[in-house]
Scaffold this motif. Structure first.
Motif, short mmCIF file in Angstrom:
data_model
loop_
_atom_site.label_atom_id
_atom_site.label_comp_id
_atom_site.label_asym_id
_atom_site.label_seq_id
_atom_site.Cartn_x
_atom_site.Cartn_y
_atom_site.Cartn_z
N LEU A 146 0.83 -1.20 0.00
CA LEU A 146 0.00 0.00 0.00
C LEU A 146 0.87 1.25 0.00
O LEU A 146 0.59 2.21 -0.73
CB LEU A 146 -0.94 -0.02 1.21
N ILE A 147 1.92 1.24 0.79
CA ILE A 147 2.83 2.39 0.85
C ILE A 147 3.48 2.60 -0.51
O ILE A 147 3.59 3.75 -0.99
CB ILE A 147 3.89 2.19 1.96
N ILE A 148 3.91 1.52 -1.15
CA ILE A 148 4.53 1.63 -2.48
C ILE A 148 3.52 2.22 -3.47
O ILE A 148 3.86 3.13 -4.25
CB ILE A 148 5.05 0.26 -2.95
N ARG A 149 2.27 1.73 -3.45
CA ARG A 149 1.24 2.27 -4.36
C ARG A 149 0.97 3.75 -4.07
O ARG A 149 0.80 4.55 -4.99
CB ARG A 149 -0.04 1.45 -4.24
N LEU A 150 0.93 4.09 -2.78
CA LEU A 150 0.71 5.49 -2.42
C LEU A 150 1.86 6.38 -2.89
O LEU A 150 1.64 7.50 -3.36
CB LEU A 150 0.51 5.63 -0.92
N LYS A 151 3.08 5.89 -2.78
CA LYS A 151 4.23 6.66 -3.26
C LYS A 151 4.14 6.87 -4.76
O LYS A 151 4.41 7.96 -5.28
CB LYS A 151 5.54 5.93 -2.91
N GLU A 152 3.77 5.79 -5.46
CA GLU A 152 3.62 5.89 -6.92
C GLU A 152 2.53 6.91 -7.27
O GLU A 152 2.70 7.73 -8.18
CB GLU A 152 3.30 4.53 -7.53
N ASP A 156 2.86 10.40 -9.28
CA ASP A 156 2.00 10.73 -10.41
C ASP A 156 1.33 12.10 -10.20
O ASP A 156 1.26 12.93 -11.12
CB ASP A 156 0.91 9.67 -10.61
N ILE A 157 0.87 12.33 -8.99
CA ILE A 157 0.22 13.60 -8.68
C ILE A 157 1.21 14.74 -8.79
O ILE A 157 0.92 15.80 -9.37
CB ILE A 157 -0.43 13.55 -7.27
N VAL A 158 2.41 14.53 -8.25
CA VAL A 158 3.45 15.57 -8.33
C VAL A 158 3.77 15.84 -9.80
O VAL A 158 3.88 17.00 -10.22
CB VAL A 158 4.70 15.14 -7.54
#
Length: 177
Positions: A146-152, A156-158
């Motif tokens: 989940l942390i990895i997906r959130l970082k990705e 993407d947002i950045v």
């Protein structure tokens, strides 16, 4: 003050092995207990003398210099010839016999049975903890994913925001010219 003849008796006891356990205490011991009649074997004369009267009473102590021992009087009897026989707590001899051997075998059986019960109990306990640890590791793995997906997503947002800002700047620059 008169005198009286005194005979002091000591105990011959049997060595006993015992294993006891409960929820709070486990104990393996080799012991003899002065109060346990099963371990008492016989009275043995340990000392004769003349003592000043009055006779000693139960619960009194007397120091016998020749034995270099203090004896505790358990019981007092008067014989028909006027002597006093004092039963004491003094242990003259500890014997080991067939009963001792059987008690040791029985204590060892109980000890081994208890050890096996502990192994089974702890094995079940270990398996329970192993399962819980596995579930915990699974949760950690899920959270890591989940942390990895959130970082990705965050990256993407950045990137999107960066592109949006650049596009907006370009548009403003183009519109002004």
């Amino acid at each position: 003050m008169g005198k009286h003849k005194a005979i002091f008796m000591g105990k011959k006891v049997r060595k006993i092995y015992k294993f006891e356990h409960n929820n709070f205490l486990s104990k393996y011991s080799c012991w003899f207990d002065n109060e346990n009649e099963n371990q008492f074997v016989d009275w043995v004369e340990i000392y004769k003398c003349e003592l000043d009267s009055p006779p000693l009473k139960e619960g009194e102590e007397i120091y016998i210099k020749e034995l270099d021992e203090t004896l505790y009087i358990l019981d007092r009897l008067r014989s028909s010839d006027g002597q006093y026989i004092y039963s004491t707590d003094y242990i003259v001899e500890i014997i080991e016999d067939e009963f001792t051997k059987k008690s040791k075998e029985e204590a060892n059986k109980k000890l081994n049975k208890y050890i096996e019960e502990l192994k089974i109990f702890h094995k079940n306990e270990i398996e329970t903890y192993r399962d819980e640890i596995q579930k915990f590791k699974e949760k950690i793995r899920e959270k890591d994913e989940l942390i990895i997906r959130l970082k990705e997503k965050n990256e993407d947002i950045v990137r999107y925001n960066w592109n949006s800002i650049n596009t907006k700047k370009w548009y403003q620059f183009w519109k002004m010219n």
